[in-house]
Scaffold this active site. Sequence first.
Site, PDB file in Angstrom:
ATOM      1  N   TYR A   1      -2.032  -0.078  10.485  1.00  0.00           N
ATOM      2  CA  TYR A   1      -2.084  -0.580   9.106  1.00  0.00           C
ATOM      3  C   TYR A   1      -0.829  -0.165   8.335  1.00  0.00           C
ATOM      4  CZ  TYR A   1      -3.946  -1.055   4.316  1.00  0.00           C
ATOM      5  OH  TYR A   1      -4.148  -1.383   2.990  1.00  0.00           O
TER       6      TYR A   1
ATOM      7  N   SER B   1       0.866  -1.178   0.000  1.00  0.00           N
ATOM      8  CA  SER B   1       0.000   0.000   0.000  1.00  0.00           C
ATOM      9  C   SER B   1       0.898   1.222   0.000  1.00  0.00           C
ATOM     10  CB  SER B   1      -0.881   0.027   1.256  1.00  0.00           C
ATOM     11  OG  SER B   1      -1.510   1.295   1.386  1.00  0.00           O
TER      12      SER B   1
HETATM   13  N1  LIG Z   1      -9.002  -0.855  -1.060  1.00  0.00           N
HETATM   14  C1  LIG Z   1      -7.958  -0.043  -1.070  1.00  0.00           C
HETATM   15  O1  LIG Z   1      -8.090   1.151  -1.342  1.00  0.00           O
HETATM   16  C2  LIG Z   1      -6.573  -0.571  -0.769  1.00  0.00           C
HETATM   17  C3  LIG Z   1      -5.501   0.327  -0.881  1.00  0.00           C
HETATM   18  C4  LIG Z   1      -4.208  -0.152  -0.646  1.00  0.00           C
HETATM   19  C5  LIG Z   1      -3.990  -1.488  -0.345  1.00  0.00           C
HETATM   20  N2  LIG Z   1      -5.063  -2.337  -0.231  1.00  0.00           N
HETATM   21  C6  LIG Z   1      -4.769  -3.741   0.069  1.00  0.00           C
HETATM   22  O2  LIG Z   1      -5.264  -4.589  -0.944  1.00  0.00           O
HETATM   23  C7  LIG Z   1      -5.707  -5.834  -0.401  1.00  0.00           C
HETATM   24  C8  LIG Z   1      -7.144  -6.094  -0.781  1.00  0.00           C
HETATM   25  O3  LIG Z   1      -7.945  -4.984  -0.352  1.00  0.00           O
HETATM   26  P1  LIG Z   1      -9.528  -4.995  -0.518  1.00  0.00           P
HETATM   27  O4  LIG Z   1      -9.971  -3.584  -0.514  1.00  0.00           O
HETATM   28  O5  LIG Z   1      -9.885  -5.878  -1.657  1.00  0.00           O
HETATM   29  O6  LIG Z   1      -9.921  -5.658   0.879  1.00  0.00           O
HETATM   30  P2  LIG Z   1     -11.231  -6.518   1.311  1.00  0.00           P
HETATM   31  O7  LIG Z   1     -11.437  -6.300   2.757  1.00  0.00           O
HETATM   32  O8  LIG Z   1     -12.354  -6.219   0.373  1.00  0.00           O
HETATM   33  O9  LIG Z   1     -10.773  -8.023   1.080  1.00  0.00           O
HETATM   34  C9  LIG Z   1      -9.974  -8.684   1.989  1.00  0.00           C
HETATM   35  C10 LIG Z   1     -10.467 -10.116   2.079  1.00  0.00           C
HETATM   36  O10 LIG Z   1      -9.616 -10.821   2.997  1.00  0.00           O
HETATM   37  C11 LIG Z   1     -10.418 -11.698   3.766  1.00  0.00           C
HETATM   38  N3  LIG Z   1      -9.732 -12.033   5.020  1.00  0.00           N
HETATM   39  C12 LIG Z   1      -9.511 -11.220   6.073  1.00  0.00           C
HETATM   40  N4  LIG Z   1      -8.864 -11.869   7.055  1.00  0.00           N
HETATM   41  C13 LIG Z   1      -8.661 -13.145   6.624  1.00  0.00           C
HETATM   42  C14 LIG Z   1      -8.051 -14.288   7.195  1.00  0.00           C
HETATM   43  N5  LIG Z   1      -7.532 -14.242   8.418  1.00  0.00           N
HETATM   44  N6  LIG Z   1      -8.025 -15.429   6.486  1.00  0.00           N
HETATM   45  C15 LIG Z   1      -8.564 -15.484   5.232  1.00  0.00           C
HETATM   46  N7  LIG Z   1      -9.166 -14.423   4.648  1.00  0.00           N
HETATM   47  C16 LIG Z   1      -9.217 -13.256   5.328  1.00  0.00           C
HETATM   48  C17 LIG Z   1     -11.704 -10.880   3.992  1.00  0.00           C
HETATM   49  O11 LIG Z   1     -12.793 -11.686   4.386  1.00  0.00           O
HETATM   50  C18 LIG Z   1     -11.891 -10.216   2.621  1.00  0.00           C
HETATM   51  O12 LIG Z   1     -12.695 -10.987   1.761  1.00  0.00           O
HETATM   52  C19 LIG Z   1      -5.479  -5.726   1.100  1.00  0.00           C
HETATM   53  O13 LIG Z   1      -4.249  -6.328   1.427  1.00  0.00           O
HETATM   54  C20 LIG Z   1      -5.433  -4.225   1.340  1.00  0.00           C
HETATM   55  O14 LIG Z   1      -4.678  -3.900   2.469  1.00  0.00           O
HETATM   56  C21 LIG Z   1      -6.338  -1.899  -0.435  1.00  0.00           C
END
Ligand SMILES: NC(=O)c1ccc[n+]([C@@H]2O[C@H](COP(=O)([O-])OP(=O)(O)OC[C@H]3O[C@@H](n4cnc5c(N)ncnc54)[C@H](O)[C@@H]3O)[C@@H](O)[C@H]2O)c1
Length: 304
Positions: free
Chosen positions: A164, A144
């Site tokens: 985070y 990120s």
């Molecule tokens: N959305 C953003 O703007 C953004 C920005 C920068 C980085 N990210 C990173 O990208 C990745 C995906 O983000 P997203 O927005 O799709 O997140 P999201 O929350 O929509 O998806 C994350 C998924 O991980 C699953 N999960 C959580 N804990 C778990 C565990 N212990 N075991 C198995 N599954 C588990 C959740 O149920 C969920 O389906 C993440 O690593 C996030 O930090 C997101």
Amino acid sequence: MSGRLEGKVAVITGTGRGMARQVALRFAAEGASVVGCDIDGEAAEETLQEVRAAGGRMESLHPIDLTDEESAHRLFEFAAEQYGGVDILDNNAMQHRMGAIEDLSLADWQLTMDHTLTLHFLTTKHAIPHLRARGGGSIIFMGSISGSAVGSGYAGNLPINQPYSVAKAGILRLVVALANELAPARIRVNAISPGCVATPLGLAFFGPTGSPVRRVIEDSLLIPELAAPEDIANAALFLASDESTFVTGLDLAVDGGYLAAGGGGLTRPEDVAAYAPKMAEITVVDHWKTSGVRASQPTGGSRS
Ligand SMILES: NC(=O)c1ccc[n+]([C@@H]2O[C@H](COP(=O)([O-])OP(=O)(O)OC[C@H]3O[C@@H](n4cnc5c(N)ncnc54)[C@H](O)[C@@H]3O)[C@@H](O)[C@H]2O)c1
């Protein structure tokens, strides 16, 4: 172009929603055999059905909590049983708690570290023997901009975001260390650092178009809009495929230019206007002689 992952087996974590769902759809459309998983069984099942309905090859192990080492181990055994091996690991799954440091409990901090950093140590550790057995492979971590924008802008510096950001900084450091450690096994290790992405999680935080948070985000970017999950899936596809066989240890920012602009966004017209008289004065600068600049500056090295 299609078939860019033909013959490859890809394990993707957190496929229940968001980016990982999109990555599963994209990898399967490019010919990969996909193994998904999520702690949310219902959501993971939805993704599984969506990929299959689109004609993709996918299995999924859910519900599964990847902070449990035995479960992380089982995921890769399952993938190998289903498809005969593993070539790609895409580390997406994540959960975190937000809050100012004085309000956060140790449990909040620990949950964030466990589900944002430690979980990926476990999946990666248990994937490696399978990748070694194939003679190499690709591991992708979701970083990120929060993890690297140490000195610029709100990303990573919002008071409520520090656990985070710290966890994501750990991910980015881990990527570089593992790229070095695993290179002899021809295992490439890279990160994608998204900016702000329109996933359900992202939208819940950023709000609708025109909201104050969305305006702050857009003003910080060179491409002033949220990324689509597809933008991240495209980057993951490149890093997973043989098109990137010479790429390892990279942090690929898919951030609309956030880092390039130091979180400051597009140059403002009023800033350009302020510089205009100086720019008119210095029309051509000869960098070898610097005569154009020096001639109009006072001598004696004054900085004033
Ligand atoms: N959305 C953003 O703007 C953004 C920005 C920068 C980085 N990210 C990173 O990208 C990745 C995906 O983000 P997203 O927005 O799709 O997140 P999201 O929350 O929509 O998806 C994350 C998924 O991980 C699953 N999960 C959580 N804990 C778990 C565990 N212990 N075991 C198995 N599954 C588990 C959740 O149920 C969920 O389906 C993440 O690593 C996030 O930090 C997101």
